[in-house]
Design an enzyme around this catalytic site. Sequence first.
Site, short mmCIF file in Angstrom:
data_model
loop_
_atom_site.label_atom_id
_atom_site.label_comp_id
_atom_site.label_asym_id
_atom_site.label_seq_id
_atom_site.Cartn_x
_atom_site.Cartn_y
_atom_site.Cartn_z
N ASP A 63 22.62 -16.87 -66.28
CA ASP A 63 22.16 -15.74 -67.08
C ASP A 63 22.86 -14.46 -66.63
OD1 ASP A 63 20.70 -13.85 -68.47
OD2 ASP A 63 18.93 -14.00 -67.18
N LYS A 65 23.64 -12.50 -69.11
CA LYS A 65 23.36 -11.75 -70.36
C LYS A 65 24.63 -11.11 -70.88
CE LYS A 65 18.45 -11.07 -69.68
NZ LYS A 65 18.34 -11.49 -68.25
N ASP A 68 29.91 -8.53 -74.02
CA ASP A 68 31.20 -7.83 -74.08
C ASP A 68 31.95 -8.27 -75.35
OD1 ASP A 68 33.56 -6.40 -73.30
OD2 ASP A 68 32.95 -6.66 -71.21
N GLY A 168 8.62 -13.99 -69.21
CA GLY A 168 7.53 -13.00 -69.23
C GLY A 168 6.20 -13.54 -68.73
N ALA A 171 4.38 -12.50 -63.70
CA ALA A 171 4.57 -11.11 -63.26
C ALA A 171 4.58 -10.11 -64.42
CB ALA A 171 5.87 -11.01 -62.45
N GLY A 173 2.96 -10.53 -67.26
CA GLY A 173 1.65 -10.51 -67.92
C GLY A 173 1.32 -11.63 -68.88
N GLY A 190 9.81 -16.51 -63.02
CA GLY A 190 10.49 -16.11 -61.79
C GLY A 190 9.52 -15.87 -60.66
#
Length: 218
Positions: A63, A65, A68, A168, A171, A173, A190
């Site tokens: 990852d 992300k 470019d 998500g 941590a 929520g 994570g």
Amino acid sequence: MLEPDTRLIVALDVSPDRAVEIAETLDGYVDGFKVGYEVVLAEGAAGIERVAEVLEESFLLVDLKTADIPEISRSIVERVSEAGANAAIVHGFVGPDVVEECAEVLPVFVVATMSHPGAREFYDRACRDIVKACDDIDGVVGYVAPATRPERVREVRKITDKLIASPGVGAQGAAPGDAVRAGADFEIVGRAITEAHDPVEAAKDLTRAMRTSRPAER
Ligand code: O7E
């Protein structure tokens, strides 16, 4: 290889040594692992190689992300592929030409929108269009859509039959299973695992919670 079973992907945003340690311990207990800048900035592509080498059963997403121009994005994904990744993450907002170039090299998950509150400002508005523009590209195996906003996962699921991976949980929520119920195939977790006293137990608890949540109809 990228088939959902436990539905859990562990984000290893930790040092390369810790990433290798957790990957070795949880290989086979979880569907996949994700490494990114924490590992790559510490050790370069060698950090990715170290994690890839210890995995026998689970897959490895890299990852960076990528966002470019097509040529540079492709060369980034080529390096990631050489290092042992099974799939790469590419931002969707840069356009289908970038995604297509990367997906010729390695299976790609396209970021459709993100999990943090600020993603409502710009990214959410492009979410549907990104999925529609990328869905016919060979090599696009799935999308990233936020567990923190299951309505976005549902929106993506209505357009595509490809995989959806949702970060998500914990941590940030979202509860385990929320995204799967909305149509996701994987939940990316994570800190709820990497910072747990016992990451194996934390991963097992999360997979149990996800197994009991009924996946959405396709
Ligand atoms: O909050 P955590 O600790 O469970 O970590 C979440 C991970 O998911 C972290 O690696 C972060 O980079 C990633 N992520 C998000 O949190 N939100 C997003 O919208 C997208 C990602 C992501 O992984 O994108 C590519 C798969």
